[in-house]
Design an enzyme around this catalytic site. Structure first.
Site, PDB file in Angstrom:
ATOM      1  N   ASN A 149      34.051  23.280 -21.227  1.00  0.00           N
ATOM      2  CA  ASN A 149      32.838  23.483 -20.302  1.00  0.00           C
ATOM      3  C   ASN A 149      32.200  22.127 -19.906  1.00  0.00           C
ATOM      4  O   ASN A 149      31.862  21.489 -20.764  1.00  0.00           O
ATOM      5  CB  ASN A 149      31.919  24.377 -20.944  1.00  0.00           C
ATOM      6  CG  ASN A 149      30.631  24.412 -19.962  1.00  0.00           C
ATOM      7  OD1 ASN A 149      30.752  25.226 -18.695  1.00  0.00           O
ATOM      8  ND2 ASN A 149      29.412  23.882 -20.290  1.00  0.00           N
ATOM      9  N   GLU A 150      32.114  21.695 -18.623  1.00  0.00           N
ATOM     10  CA  GLU A 150      31.496  20.799 -18.346  1.00  0.00           C
ATOM     11  C   GLU A 150      31.451  19.384 -18.766  1.00  0.00           C
ATOM     12  O   GLU A 150      30.608  19.181 -19.605  1.00  0.00           O
ATOM     13  CB  GLU A 150      29.983  21.376 -18.226  1.00  0.00           C
ATOM     14  CG  GLU A 150      29.496  22.214 -17.207  1.00  0.00           C
ATOM     15  CD  GLU A 150      28.302  22.472 -16.878  1.00  0.00           C
ATOM     16  OE1 GLU A 150      27.304  21.495 -17.246  1.00  0.00           O
ATOM     17  OE2 GLU A 150      27.652  23.239 -15.903  1.00  0.00           O
ATOM     18  N   LYS A 180      12.832  27.839 -20.414  1.00  0.00           N
ATOM     19  CA  LYS A 180      13.283  27.754 -18.986  1.00  0.00           C
ATOM     20  C   LYS A 180      14.454  28.928 -19.264  1.00  0.00           C
ATOM     21  O   LYS A 180      15.582  28.906 -19.809  1.00  0.00           O
ATOM     22  CB  LYS A 180      14.207  26.547 -19.126  1.00  0.00           C
ATOM     23  CG  LYS A 180      14.925  26.177 -17.612  1.00  0.00           C
ATOM     24  CD  LYS A 180      15.616  24.719 -17.845  1.00  0.00           C
ATOM     25  CE  LYS A 180      16.042  24.427 -16.342  1.00  0.00           C
ATOM     26  NZ  LYS A 180      16.652  23.098 -16.331  1.00  0.00           N
ATOM     27  N   GLU A 201      29.114  29.412 -13.123  1.00  0.00           N
ATOM     28  CA  GLU A 201      27.983  29.161 -13.578  1.00  0.00           C
ATOM     29  C   GLU A 201      27.138  29.031 -12.213  1.00  0.00           C
ATOM     30  O   GLU A 201      27.543  28.013 -11.490  1.00  0.00           O
ATOM     31  CB  GLU A 201      27.576  27.924 -14.496  1.00  0.00           C
ATOM     32  CG  GLU A 201      27.802  28.623 -15.893  1.00  0.00           C
ATOM     33  CD  GLU A 201      27.332  27.405 -16.860  1.00  0.00           C
ATOM     34  OE1 GLU A 201      26.194  26.635 -16.724  1.00  0.00           O
ATOM     35  OE2 GLU A 201      28.059  27.103 -17.866  1.00  0.00           O
ATOM     36  N   HIS A 240      31.901  24.534 -25.672  1.00  0.00           N
ATOM     37  CA  HIS A 240      30.975  24.298 -24.627  1.00  0.00           C
ATOM     38  C   HIS A 240      29.633  23.719 -25.508  1.00  0.00           C
ATOM     39  O   HIS A 240      28.917  24.278 -26.186  1.00  0.00           O
ATOM     40  CB  HIS A 240      30.499  25.781 -24.393  1.00  0.00           C
ATOM     41  CG  HIS A 240      29.275  25.905 -23.261  1.00  0.00           C
ATOM     42  ND1 HIS A 240      29.674  26.711 -22.166  1.00  0.00           N
ATOM     43  CD2 HIS A 240      28.046  25.259 -23.014  1.00  0.00           C
ATOM     44  CE1 HIS A 240      28.629  26.475 -21.389  1.00  0.00           C
ATOM     45  NE2 HIS A 240      27.716  25.779 -21.789  1.00  0.00           N
ATOM     46  N   SER A 272      18.112  26.964 -23.981  1.00  0.00           N
ATOM     47  CA  SER A 272      18.717  25.796 -23.297  1.00  0.00           C
ATOM     48  C   SER A 272      18.376  24.614 -23.930  1.00  0.00           C
ATOM     49  O   SER A 272      17.333  24.205 -24.524  1.00  0.00           O
ATOM     50  CB  SER A 272      17.519  25.698 -21.992  1.00  0.00           C
ATOM     51  OG  SER A 272      17.855  24.422 -21.370  1.00  0.00           O
ATOM     52  N   TRP A 273      19.509  23.836 -24.066  1.00  0.00           N
ATOM     53  CA  TRP A 273      19.749  22.620 -24.935  1.00  0.00           C
ATOM     54  C   TRP A 273      18.784  21.721 -24.843  1.00  0.00           C
ATOM     55  O   TRP A 273      18.085  21.467 -26.243  1.00  0.00           O
ATOM     56  CB  TRP A 273      21.188  21.804 -24.274  1.00  0.00           C
ATOM     57  CG  TRP A 273      22.134  22.814 -24.083  1.00  0.00           C
ATOM     58  CD1 TRP A 273      22.690  23.358 -22.769  1.00  0.00           C
ATOM     59  CD2 TRP A 273      23.185  23.321 -25.335  1.00  0.00           C
ATOM     60  NE1 TRP A 273      23.722  24.076 -23.117  1.00  0.00           N
ATOM     61  CE2 TRP A 273      24.026  23.990 -24.649  1.00  0.00           C
ATOM     62  CE3 TRP A 273      23.273  23.181 -26.375  1.00  0.00           C
ATOM     63  CZ2 TRP A 273      25.140  24.686 -25.357  1.00  0.00           C
ATOM     64  CZ3 TRP A 273      24.287  23.471 -27.272  1.00  0.00           C
ATOM     65  CH2 TRP A 273      25.093  24.303 -26.474  1.00  0.00           C
ATOM     66  N   ASN A 309      31.278  25.229 -11.758  1.00  0.00           N
ATOM     67  CA  ASN A 309      29.783  25.380 -12.118  1.00  0.00           C
ATOM     68  C   ASN A 309      29.041  24.708 -10.936  1.00  0.00           C
ATOM     69  O   ASN A 309      29.354  23.415 -10.645  1.00  0.00           O
ATOM     70  CB  ASN A 309      29.381  24.838 -13.322  1.00  0.00           C
ATOM     71  CG  ASN A 309      29.734  25.530 -14.510  1.00  0.00           C
ATOM     72  OD1 ASN A 309      30.526  26.825 -14.361  1.00  0.00           O
ATOM     73  ND2 ASN A 309      29.445  25.475 -15.842  1.00  0.00           N
TER      74      ASN A 309
HETATM   75  C1  BGP Z   1      25.109  24.158 -17.779  1.00  0.00           C
HETATM   76  C2  BGP Z   1      25.753  24.375 -18.857  1.00  0.00           C
HETATM   77  C3  BGP Z   1      24.789  25.426 -19.547  1.00  0.00           C
HETATM   78  C4  BGP Z   1      23.286  25.596 -19.144  1.00  0.00           C
HETATM   79  C5  BGP Z   1      23.060  25.519 -17.832  1.00  0.00           C
HETATM   80  C6  BGP Z   1      21.539  25.416 -17.460  1.00  0.00           C
HETATM   81  O1  BGP Z   1      25.086  22.631 -17.504  1.00  0.00           O
HETATM   82  O2  BGP Z   1      26.899  24.524 -18.874  1.00  0.00           O
HETATM   83  O3  BGP Z   1      25.038  25.526 -21.026  1.00  0.00           O
HETATM   84  O4  BGP Z   1      22.340  25.368 -20.130  1.00  0.00           O
HETATM   85  O5  BGP Z   1      23.754  24.405 -17.365  1.00  0.00           O
HETATM   86  O6  BGP Z   1      21.319  24.148 -17.989  1.00  0.00           O
HETATM   87  P1  BGP Z   1      20.017  23.834 -18.418  1.00  0.00           P
HETATM   88  O7  BGP Z   1      19.953  24.828 -19.643  1.00  0.00           O
HETATM   89  O8  BGP Z   1      19.651  22.424 -18.942  1.00  0.00           O
HETATM   90  O9  BGP Z   1      18.640  24.066 -17.546  1.00  0.00           O
END
Ligand code: BGP
Length: 468
Positions: free
Chosen positions: A159-160, A436, A374, A116, A429-430, A296
């Site tokens: 994931n994604e 957020k 998700e 992930h 959140s990355w 997701n």
């Molecule tokens: C998806 C990811 C998650 C998560 C989520 C929300 O793309 O699988 O890891 O972070 O989105 O995104 P963000 O945190 O950028 O708002």
């Protein structure tokens, strides 16, 4: 509002290792592609995140108390193999055994992803998914996990795939921050698919017990306004964001129509995709062997044709209206009047989930059973003090409307069997940090105390209908 859930429905909350665990330097964990990058960037630290590494018993207890029957977690590759390969790290292995046991003891089924967004730093430095050697390391890591964690019955490989490729090489908000490096963007997609397919083929060849699949985030692309030129722009973006990966996963081939769109987009950007002999056989073999599909869904994009050069601006602060995206030879994102957006400029559009569920069921029958793995609303929740309920009615509306869209698709025959809210608790959140929030449970990141949000109460009430 939705009144009840279908019998046997999976009603879960999602997490990802790097976003919740913290403890990035303990018990022999190796660095991911994020550690040094975030430190140099200086905006926010992944430690202690939601301290799930230590507090998982509390979060799983909350999940149980609030009516959930499943959780998505991911294994941090670098806890198992600190460098991505070599000797396994016993402390990391032991941690995941404890975590899975805690889930199972509490009646919470773990759905486990192997990757992930957290590639080991050593492999990242060596080209990440662009380096085919790293696919071998991934398959070895997957094999180790399948064998070691036999208590897990529900696996997802990656994931994604698109989010990683897109954020790393197109949008530039994940390391290594390339902008519109289309060659890398498409090659990473293909190579990630190969890694997934090889892991699936191995899982089946070795007769491991349980189910295996992968997770795609699907982002429907609608032309706006609806003109022939905009329709074509939407088809191009859809090919890059959805269709290429769906074809590769569930058809085991990139169909001529898909390749015509992809090639048009590659040519417009002077980019190339390299498919090596044997690659397509691997994808073909895996395409019928996935047991299920994790979808997701957050938002669609609305697109108009665009002839100029690529530029983009990423809203990673929650200042509404600061994002833009224009992709040379593809299209530009536009606002559709009447469609609400979040503070991070994400479109709120439940019908997009319905449309995508229908499309996957119609065009990709090999996807078999679908789970929404998700879906959720990023929101600046307001802390009310210790023990005080947090009012997140907006999130309840969001989830409710999406579950309704899911149930509508289901009533029309789509085999969708579960919903995981993103996220179980607030987490890191990355590219946006800590303001957020998505959780059913609020995390006070200063003290690590959990507080209940109204959405958790709502989740519990609906979860109750599974027991009747
Ligand atoms: C998806 C990811 C998650 C998560 C989520 C929300 O793309 O699988 O890891 O972070 O989105 O995104 P963000 O945190 O950028 O708002």
């Amino acid at each position: 509002r939705v009144q009840s859930l279908p019998k046997g429905f999976v009603w879960g909350g999602a997490t990802a290792a790097y976003q919740v665990e913290g403890a990035t330097k303990v018990d022999g964990k190796g660095k991911t592609m994020w550690d040094d990058y975030l430190k140099a960037q200086g905006r926010f630290s992944p430690d202690p995140a939601s301290d799930f590494y230590h507090l998982y018993p509390e979060d799983i207890e909350l999940a149980k108390l609030y009516g959930l029957n499943a959780i998505r977690v991911s294994i941090a590759w670098t806890r198992i193999f600190p460098k991505g390969y070599g000797e396994p790290n016993p402390a990391g292995v032991a941690y995941y055994h404890r975590l899975f046991k805690c889930c199972l003891d509490n009646g919470i089924t773990p759905y486990v992803s192997l990757h992930h967004f957290d590639s080991p730093k050593t492999l990242f430095d060596d080209g990440d998914w662009l380096n085919r050697k790293n696919i071998d390391y991934f398959v070895d890591y997957a094999d180790f996990c399948f064998k070691e964690f036999s208590e897990v019955k529900n696996w997802f490989t990656i994931n994604e795939l698109i989010s990683l490729a897109f954020s790393q090489y197109i949008q530039g908000n994940f390391p290594p921050n390339h902008h519109f490096d289309v060659t890398s963007g498409i090659q990473a997609q293909h190579n990630e698919l190969l890694a997934h397919a090889r892991a699936v083929n191995l899982f089946k060849e070795k007769g491991y017990q349980g189910r295996i699949g992968l997770i795609h985030v699907l982002q429907p692309v609608y032309p706006y306004p609806d003109t022939p030129a905009n329709e074509h722009a939407a088809a191009l973006e859809d090919a890059f964001m959805n269709r290429f990966l769906l074809d590769g996963t569930f058809k085991g081939e990139y169909t001529p129509k898909t390749m015509a769109l992809i090639n048009e987009l590659l040519e417009a950007n002077d980019a190339k995709l390299k498919i090596e002999p044997g690659d397509m056989d691997i994808l073909k073999k895996a395409s019928t062997q996935n047991d299920y599909f994790g979808m997701n869904y957050y938002q669609p994009s609305f697109v108009a044709a665009y002839e100029g050069e690529s530029t983009n601006s990423f809203n990673g602060t929650g200042e509404k209206g600061t994002s833009s995206f224009k992709f040379q030879g593809v299209g530009q994102h536009v606002k559709k009047p009447g469609v609400p957006t979040t503070d991070w400029d994400w479109n709120i559009y439940p019908a997009g989930m319905y449309d995508m569920l229908k499309r996957v069921a119609r065009e990709y029958p090999n996807s078999k059973t679908i789970y929404i793995t998700e879906n959720g609303l990023g929101y600046k929740d307001k802390y009310e003090g210790i023990g005080q309920l947090i009012d997140d009615e907006k999130r309840i509306d969001f989830i409710d409307q999406h579950v309704e869209a899911l149930l509508k698709a289901r009533s029309e025959g789509v085999d969708v069997q579960g919903y995981f809210v993103w996220s179980l608790q607030d987490q890191f959140s990355w590219a946006n940090g800590y303001n957020k929030r998505y959780g059913l449970f609020y995390v006070n990141f200063e003290t690590q105390a959990r507080e209940i949000k109204k959405s958790a109460l709502w989740f519990k009430e609906l979860g109750q209908t599974l027991k009747d």
